[in-house]
Scaffold this active site. Structure first.
Site, PDB file in Angstrom:
ATOM      1  N   CYS A 101       7.663  -1.453  -1.922  1.00 38.15           N
ATOM      2  CA  CYS A 101       8.780  -2.411  -2.004  1.00 38.15           C
ATOM      3  C   CYS A 101       9.857  -2.161  -0.954  1.00 38.15           C
ATOM      4  O   CYS A 101      10.326  -3.103  -0.301  1.00 38.15           O
ATOM      5  CB  CYS A 101       9.393  -2.407  -3.399  1.00 38.15           C
ATOM      6  SG  CYS A 101      10.123  -0.825  -3.919  1.00 38.15           S
ATOM      7  N   ASP A 161      10.901 -11.311  -3.202  1.00 35.98           N
ATOM      8  CA  ASP A 161      10.286 -10.011  -3.430  1.00 35.98           C
ATOM      9  C   ASP A 161       8.844 -10.059  -2.944  1.00 35.98           C
ATOM     10  O   ASP A 161       7.978 -10.634  -3.594  1.00 35.98           O
ATOM     11  CB  ASP A 161      10.332  -9.648  -4.917  1.00 35.98           C
ATOM     12  CG  ASP A 161       9.789  -8.254  -5.192  1.00 35.98           C
ATOM     13  OD1 ASP A 161       9.405  -7.560  -4.236  1.00 35.98           O
ATOM     14  OD2 ASP A 161       9.757  -7.863  -6.380  1.00 35.98           O
ATOM     15  N   ARG A 221       0.364  -2.112  12.234  1.00 33.28           N
ATOM     16  CA  ARG A 221      -0.450  -2.930  11.332  1.00 33.28           C
ATOM     17  C   ARG A 221      -0.767  -2.204  10.029  1.00 33.28           C
ATOM     18  O   ARG A 221      -1.901  -2.180   9.542  1.00 33.28           O
ATOM     19  CB  ARG A 221      -1.723  -3.417  12.021  1.00 33.28           C
ATOM     20  CG  ARG A 221      -1.446  -4.200  13.291  1.00 33.28           C
ATOM     21  CD  ARG A 221      -2.674  -4.912  13.796  1.00 33.28           C
ATOM     22  NE  ARG A 221      -3.035  -6.043  12.927  1.00 33.28           N
ATOM     23  CZ  ARG A 221      -2.462  -7.241  12.953  1.00 33.28           C
ATOM     24  NH1 ARG A 221      -1.444  -7.480  13.787  1.00 33.28           N
ATOM     25  NH2 ARG A 221      -2.872  -8.198  12.146  1.00 33.28           N
ATOM     26  N   HIS A 247      12.893   0.200  -7.655  1.00 32.51           N
ATOM     27  CA  HIS A 247      12.347  -1.013  -7.060  1.00 32.51           C
ATOM     28  C   HIS A 247      13.453  -1.677  -6.241  1.00 32.51           C
ATOM     29  O   HIS A 247      14.638  -1.566  -6.561  1.00 32.51           O
ATOM     30  CB  HIS A 247      11.833  -1.981  -8.126  1.00 32.51           C
ATOM     31  CG  HIS A 247      11.131  -3.178  -7.553  1.00 32.51           C
ATOM     32  ND1 HIS A 247      10.126  -3.056  -6.627  1.00 32.51           N
ATOM     33  CD2 HIS A 247      11.302  -4.517  -7.753  1.00 32.51           C
ATOM     34  CE1 HIS A 247       9.693  -4.262  -6.297  1.00 32.51           C
ATOM     35  NE2 HIS A 247      10.394  -5.160  -6.951  1.00 32.51           N
ATOM     36  N   GLU A 251       0.839  -1.206   0.000  1.00 34.20           N
ATOM     37  CA  GLU A 251       0.000   0.000   0.000  1.00 34.20           C
ATOM     38  C   GLU A 251       0.867   1.247   0.000  1.00 34.20           C
ATOM     39  O   GLU A 251       2.012   1.221   0.453  1.00 34.20           O
ATOM     40  CB  GLU A 251      -0.975  -0.007   1.185  1.00 34.20           C
ATOM     41  CG  GLU A 251      -0.332  -0.228   2.555  1.00 34.20           C
ATOM     42  CD  GLU A 251      -0.265   1.024   3.401  1.00 34.20           C
ATOM     43  OE1 GLU A 251      -0.183   2.126   2.826  1.00 34.20           O
ATOM     44  OE2 GLU A 251      -0.266   0.905   4.641  1.00 34.20           O
TER      45      GLU A 251
END
Length: 273
Positions: A70, A127, A65, A110, A39
């Site tokens: 990435c 990943d 939480r 990334h 998210e």
């Protein structure tokens, strides 16, 4: 500072052995997939993501939480794997997924992990931070062979930058990203994360992306559009309002949005992004 590994294991509901074996690595990846979502609420709400320390990532993804993108998902898993006795190298990649031919080259924004398992030859690509199409199992860091995950088959191919990851969808091999095999220092990863979370036109700043990989499905939310990929088919749901989107974020994806401000109002601005 080391991560709170016990709290992380509880967060992903991992109750079996933590010996640094290949089986444990598979179990940890699966548990992370189904428990900690992808998210981008922080960038969307104007909150930079630049502190990639074990303490910061554990506080956000474990104790609060939340999910992350990435740098955060692979970041916290990398710290835990190191704490459990695995070898971890952090690598940088360039996303090409869903890019049309001739599109401008993306930046090295990334982050993936190359993991060494005691007693196993070679390294494994891990990943847990590529959103809806993220790897659902570790695969060998080896170009050539098709490698089955808990979901789709993947393969690595040689690339001038190092390697490129591809996935097979409906008999077509589609590229996801290419990455260097050179270990990246934390400072460079932090710069990439800061850019991804603050650049005015960055995808994480201008639109909402949420994803979760369960054992039998991939749940992808982009703006008001929810896609559920399962059993070789896709169900698409167009949500009516920002309130409906927020219900999915807190319910289906289990994200605690406390302290983020008026998330519903911000979602209303990017429903169709």
């Amino acid at each position: 500072m080391a991560p709170d590994t016990a709290a992380y294991l509880a967060r992903i509901d991992h109750r079996s052995t933590v010996e640094p074996t290949l089986d444990t690595l598979h179990a940890l990846v699966a548990g992370h997939n189904r428990s900690i979502p992808f998210e981008n609420l922080d960038p969307l709400m104007g909150i930079p993501v630049h502190d990639l320390s074990a303490q910061a990532l554990t506080a956000k993804l474990v104790h609060r939480r939340r999910g992350g993108y990435c740098y955060e998902n692979n970041g916290v898993l990398g710290y835990v794997l190191e704490d459990l006795g695995y070898g971890v190298d952090r690598l940088a990649g360039r996303v090409v997924w869903m890019q049309p031919p001739g599109a401008p080259q993306a930046g090295l924004t990334h982050n993936v992990l190359a993991v060494t398992v005691p007693g196993e030859e070679g390294r494994f690509l891990v990943d847990v931070g590529f959103g809806g199409q993220t790897l659902s199992s570790p695969i060998r860091l080896q170009a050539g062979p098709v490698q089955q995950t808990r979901h789709e088959p993947y393969r690595l191919v040689e690339h001038p930058e190092g390697m490129a990851l591809q996935t097979r969808i409906h008999d077509d091999w589609l590229p996801l990203y290419q990455f260097s095999l050179r270990t990246q220092p934390l400072v460079d990863l932090s710069i990439g994360s800061w850019y991804s979370s603050t650049y005015p036109d960055a995808v994480f700043v201008v639109g909402l992306s949420v994803a979760l990989v369960t054992d039998d499905a991939r749940w992808n939310l982009r703006g008001r559009n929810l896609a559920i990929h399962a059993g070789g088919g896709t169900e698409k749901i167009r949500l009516n309002s920002a309130a409906d989107v927020l219900d999915q974020i807190t319910g289906r994806f289990g994200i605690d949005v406390a302290g983020l401000g008026d998330v519903e109002a911000r979602i209303s601005q990017v429903l169709d992004s």
